[in-house]
Design a protein around this motif. Structure first.
Motif, PDB file in Angstrom:
ATOM      1  N   PHE A 108      -7.597   4.375  -4.190  1.00 42.07           N
ATOM      2  CA  PHE A 108      -7.653   3.825  -2.836  1.00 42.07           C
ATOM      3  C   PHE A 108      -6.294   3.753  -2.146  1.00 42.07           C
ATOM      4  N   ALA A 109      -5.224   3.893  -2.886  1.00 39.76           N
ATOM      5  CA  ALA A 109      -3.888   3.654  -2.329  1.00 39.76           C
ATOM      6  C   ALA A 109      -3.601   4.516  -1.110  1.00 39.76           C
ATOM      7  N   ILE A 110      -3.824   5.800  -1.211  1.00 40.61           N
ATOM      8  CA  ILE A 110      -3.514   6.695  -0.094  1.00 40.61           C
ATOM      9  C   ILE A 110      -4.508   6.510   1.038  1.00 40.61           C
ATOM     10  N   ARG A 111      -5.782   6.323   0.698  1.00 36.31           N
ATOM     11  CA  ARG A 111      -6.798   6.133   1.742  1.00 36.31           C
ATOM     12  C   ARG A 111      -6.565   4.874   2.556  1.00 36.31           C
ATOM     13  N   MET A 112      -5.972   3.846   1.942  1.00 27.99           N
ATOM     14  CA  MET A 112      -5.717   2.600   2.666  1.00 27.99           C
ATOM     15  C   MET A 112      -4.737   2.792   3.819  1.00 27.99           C
ATOM     16  N   LEU A 113      -3.851   3.762   3.685  1.00 27.69           N
ATOM     17  CA  LEU A 113      -2.857   4.009   4.736  1.00 27.69           C
ATOM     18  C   LEU A 113      -3.451   4.723   5.941  1.00 27.69           C
ATOM     19  N   GLY A 114      -4.542   5.427   5.742  1.00 26.18           N
ATOM     20  CA  GLY A 114      -5.131   6.213   6.810  1.00 26.18           C
ATOM     21  C   GLY A 114      -4.372   7.530   6.961  1.00 26.18           C
TER      22      GLY A 114
ATOM     23  N   ALA B 251       0.833  -1.207   0.000  1.00 28.39           N
ATOM     24  CA  ALA B 251       0.000   0.000   0.000  1.00 28.39           C
ATOM     25  C   ALA B 251       0.869   1.259   0.000  1.00 28.39           C
ATOM     26  N   LYS B 252       1.974   1.238   0.742  1.00 29.72           N
ATOM     27  CA  LYS B 252       2.877   2.398   0.764  1.00 29.72           C
ATOM     28  C   LYS B 252       3.483   2.640  -0.611  1.00 29.72           C
ATOM     29  N   LEU B 253       3.906   1.588  -1.283  1.00 35.83           N
ATOM     30  CA  LEU B 253       4.492   1.753  -2.615  1.00 35.83           C
ATOM     31  C   LEU B 253       3.456   2.245  -3.620  1.00 35.83           C
ATOM     32  N   ARG B 254       2.244   1.748  -3.535  1.00 34.67           N
ATOM     33  CA  ARG B 254       1.180   2.207  -4.428  1.00 34.67           C
ATOM     34  C   ARG B 254       0.859   3.676  -4.177  1.00 34.67           C
ATOM     35  N   ALA B 255       0.813   4.074  -2.896  1.00 36.97           N
ATOM     36  CA  ALA B 255       0.528   5.466  -2.557  1.00 36.97           C
ATOM     37  C   ALA B 255       1.667   6.377  -3.000  1.00 36.97           C
ATOM     38  N   ALA B 256       2.903   5.948  -2.822  1.00 37.74           N
ATOM     39  CA  ALA B 256       4.048   6.751  -3.251  1.00 37.74           C
ATOM     40  C   ALA B 256       3.992   6.953  -4.767  1.00 37.74           C
ATOM     41  N   HIS B 257       3.588   5.946  -5.505  1.00 36.73           N
ATOM     42  CA  HIS B 257       3.442   6.069  -6.958  1.00 36.73           C
ATOM     43  C   HIS B 257       2.403   7.139  -7.297  1.00 36.73           C
ATOM     44  N   GLN B 258       1.306   7.180  -6.551  1.00 35.27           N
ATOM     45  CA  GLN B 258       0.262   8.159  -6.807  1.00 35.27           C
ATOM     46  C   GLN B 258       0.737   9.583  -6.534  1.00 35.27           C
ATOM     47  N   ILE B 259       1.599   9.755  -5.546  1.00 33.12           N
ATOM     48  CA  ILE B 259       2.068  11.085  -5.160  1.00 33.12           C
ATOM     49  C   ILE B 259       3.220  11.560  -6.042  1.00 33.12           C
ATOM     50  N   LEU B 260       4.162  10.689  -6.322  1.00 29.90           N
ATOM     51  CA  LEU B 260       5.420  11.102  -6.945  1.00 29.90           C
ATOM     52  C   LEU B 260       5.447  11.056  -8.469  1.00 29.90           C
ATOM     53  N   GLU B 261       4.754  10.135  -9.070  1.00 28.69           N
ATOM     54  CA  GLU B 261       4.961   9.891 -10.495  1.00 28.69           C
ATOM     55  C   GLU B 261       3.803  10.401 -11.341  1.00 28.69           C
ATOM     56  N   TYR B 262       4.168  11.079 -12.414  1.00 25.00           N
ATOM     57  CA  TYR B 262       3.189  11.519 -13.391  1.00 25.00           C
ATOM     58  C   TYR B 262       3.823  11.446 -14.763  1.00 25.00           C
TER      59      TYR B 262
END
Length: 95
Positions: A72-78, A53-64
């Motif tokens: 859901f990636a970031i929401r899963m972390l809380g 989940a952390k790697l998926r969320a980091a992808h959503q934040i960092l990469e474009y």
């Protein structure tokens, strides 16, 4: 591994090789339970799931552009997990 765990493993494997059906193997399938007991809490995600989940969320934040849109990636972390991830973003960036 206890002697009884080794015995259970041997009986399980012997049953598999003999072509036993799953219901017949269930009593012997729990031979690893004493090794993992206590590592996972009921209702809590595993360390592997949190890492993914952390790697998926980091992808959503960092990469474009994103390879995968994952709402859901970031929401899963809380909230606490997201704050910790954002504080440690350099660890997830490639050089």
């Amino acid at each position: 591994m206890s002697r009884s765990a080794g015995f259970g493993r041997r009986r399980f494997l012997a049953g598999v090789l003999a072509g036993a059906t799953w219901p017949a193997l269930i009593p012997f399938a729990a031979f690893g339970a004493e090794r993992t007991k206590g590592r996972l809490e009921a209702g809590a995600p595993s360390e592997t799931a949190l890492g993914a989940a952390k790697l998926r969320a980091a992808h959503q934040i960092l990469e474009y552009p994103r390879v995968l849109h994952d709402p859901f990636a970031i929401r899963m972390l809380g909230p606490d997990g997201e704050a910790a991830l954002r504080a440690d973003l350099p660890a997830y960036q490639r050089s």
